[in-house]
Design a protein around this motif. Sequence first.
Motif, PDB file in Angstrom:
ATOM      1  N   THR A 105       0.812  -1.216   0.000  1.00 58.27           N
ATOM      2  CA  THR A 105       0.000   0.000   0.000  1.00 58.27           C
ATOM      3  C   THR A 105       0.846   1.266   0.000  1.00 58.27           C
ATOM      4  N   SER A 106       2.117   1.166   0.414  1.00 56.79           N
ATOM      5  CA  SER A 106       2.978   2.350   0.443  1.00 56.79           C
ATOM      6  C   SER A 106       3.651   2.607  -0.904  1.00 56.79           C
ATOM      7  N   VAL A 107       3.526   1.664  -1.821  1.00 59.65           N
ATOM      8  CA  VAL A 107       4.160   1.786  -3.128  1.00 59.65           C
ATOM      9  C   VAL A 107       3.245   2.562  -4.059  1.00 59.65           C
ATOM     10  N   GLY A 108       3.839   3.514  -4.757  1.00 58.84           N
ATOM     11  CA  GLY A 108       3.073   4.324  -5.711  1.00 58.84           C
ATOM     12  C   GLY A 108       3.000   3.639  -7.052  1.00 58.84           C
ATOM     13  N   SER A 109       3.236   4.388  -8.107  1.00 59.72           N
ATOM     14  CA  SER A 109       3.094   3.825  -9.445  1.00 59.72           C
ATOM     15  C   SER A 109       4.195   2.811  -9.744  1.00 59.72           C
ATOM     16  N   VAL A 110       3.767   1.728 -10.396  1.00 65.86           N
ATOM     17  CA  VAL A 110       4.653   0.651 -10.817  1.00 65.86           C
ATOM     18  C   VAL A 110       4.173   0.204 -12.188  1.00 65.86           C
ATOM     19  N   SER A 111       5.096   0.014 -13.105  1.00 63.98           N
ATOM     20  CA  SER A 111       4.726  -0.516 -14.415  1.00 63.98           C
ATOM     21  C   SER A 111       4.303  -1.973 -14.255  1.00 63.98           C
ATOM     22  N   PRO A 112       3.369  -2.419 -15.092  1.00 63.47           N
ATOM     23  CA  PRO A 112       2.883  -3.801 -14.974  1.00 63.47           C
ATOM     24  C   PRO A 112       3.995  -4.855 -14.999  1.00 63.47           C
ATOM     25  N   TYR A 113       5.059  -4.622 -15.792  1.00 62.56           N
ATOM     26  CA  TYR A 113       6.136  -5.610 -15.880  1.00 62.56           C
ATOM     27  C   TYR A 113       6.923  -5.750 -14.582  1.00 62.56           C
ATOM     28  N   ALA A 114       6.817  -4.798 -13.672  1.00 61.25           N
ATOM     29  CA  ALA A 114       7.613  -4.826 -12.437  1.00 61.25           C
ATOM     30  C   ALA A 114       6.795  -5.117 -11.185  1.00 61.25           C
ATOM     31  N   THR A 115       5.491  -5.270 -11.310  1.00 64.97           N
ATOM     32  CA  THR A 115       4.634  -5.457 -10.137  1.00 64.97           C
ATOM     33  C   THR A 115       5.003  -6.714  -9.353  1.00 64.97           C
ATOM     34  N   CYS A 116       5.240  -7.816 -10.025  1.00 62.34           N
ATOM     35  CA  CYS A 116       5.608  -9.053  -9.324  1.00 62.34           C
ATOM     36  C   CYS A 116       6.939  -8.874  -8.588  1.00 62.34           C
ATOM     37  N   ALA A 117       7.893  -8.175  -9.211  1.00 62.32           N
ATOM     38  CA  ALA A 117       9.189  -7.940  -8.570  1.00 62.32           C
ATOM     39  C   ALA A 117       9.027  -7.096  -7.313  1.00 62.32           C
ATOM     40  N   VAL A 118       8.169  -6.095  -7.370  1.00 62.63           N
ATOM     41  CA  VAL A 118       7.911  -5.267  -6.188  1.00 62.63           C
ATOM     42  C   VAL A 118       7.302  -6.126  -5.081  1.00 62.63           C
ATOM     43  N   ASN A 119       6.332  -6.953  -5.423  1.00 66.60           N
ATOM     44  CA  ASN A 119       5.724  -7.846  -4.432  1.00 66.60           C
ATOM     45  C   ASN A 119       6.766  -8.783  -3.823  1.00 66.60           C
ATOM     46  N   TYR A 120       7.628  -9.332  -4.667  1.00 66.73           N
ATOM     47  CA  TYR A 120       8.669 -10.249  -4.200  1.00 66.73           C
ATOM     48  C   TYR A 120       9.601  -9.526  -3.224  1.00 66.73           C
ATOM     49  N   ALA A 121      10.034  -8.316  -3.595  1.00 65.01           N
ATOM     50  CA  ALA A 121      10.933  -7.546  -2.736  1.00 65.01           C
ATOM     51  C   ALA A 121      10.270  -7.202  -1.405  1.00 65.01           C
ATOM     52  N   LEU A 122       8.999  -6.843  -1.445  1.00 69.46           N
ATOM     53  CA  LEU A 122       8.268  -6.573  -0.206  1.00 69.46           C
ATOM     54  C   LEU A 122       8.230  -7.817   0.680  1.00 69.46           C
ATOM     55  N   SER A 123       8.052  -8.983   0.070  1.00 69.87           N
ATOM     56  CA  SER A 123       8.015 -10.233   0.840  1.00 69.87           C
ATOM     57  C   SER A 123       9.370 -10.562   1.456  1.00 69.87           C
ATOM     58  N   LYS A 124      10.438 -10.003   0.892  1.00 69.91           N
ATOM     59  CA  LYS A 124      11.790 -10.212   1.418  1.00 69.91           C
ATOM     60  C   LYS A 124      12.175  -9.146   2.446  1.00 69.91           C
ATOM     61  N   GLY A 125      11.224  -8.265   2.767  1.00 69.66           N
ATOM     62  CA  GLY A 125      11.471  -7.282   3.812  1.00 69.66           C
ATOM     63  C   GLY A 125      11.926  -5.916   3.356  1.00 69.66           C
TER      64      GLY A 125
END
Length: 178
Positions: free
Chosen positions: A58-78
């Motif tokens: 919820t704290s992440v702003g705009s993300v291109s569709p190609y990078a959304t999974c990477a952002v989720n993965y990084a969030l899951s890694k802390g």
Amino acid sequence: VPTHEWYYGAMMTASENGFMTQGRPGENVFKQEALLMILRASGAPESGITGSCSLKGTSVGSVSPYATCAVNYALSKGLDLRGSMTVPVSRVEMVEWLVKLAEVPKANPSVLDKYTDLAGLSSDEKAAVAAVVAKEIMVGNVSGDSARFDVRSPITRAALAVILERLITKKLISTKSS
């Protein structure tokens, strides 16, 4: 990429190992691109960082569709990702991500004694800078007895390729072909 440039070898290494899929060495790296490159270089599973995903942070702003999974993965890694991912990444953000995702070991903060531009950094940010300086992954602009890390400056694609190559050389991450 011109063969005579200082970053040629690193750009080739990044391309050959799938960390970087496009050239443009002089351009600043956007946060989402840097994140993908670090994740790929750190051995994150491609299936976990690409594809079709819904943004979970919820704290992440705009993300291109190609990078959304990477952002989720990084969030899951802390990783603490905030704001737009479609803006240039700063050197201090880059350092924090490298330390967390590539598991760069902690270092004695005295390695930062000669740096004149670290005021205003949190203790965690300083610890991350110390880790990459101690391993000579990133050192900033060193001249005699003083140095600047330029913590808030953006980083170029060429510089990121060099950083990832240094991580490989220092065996902090391995290439996919290893």
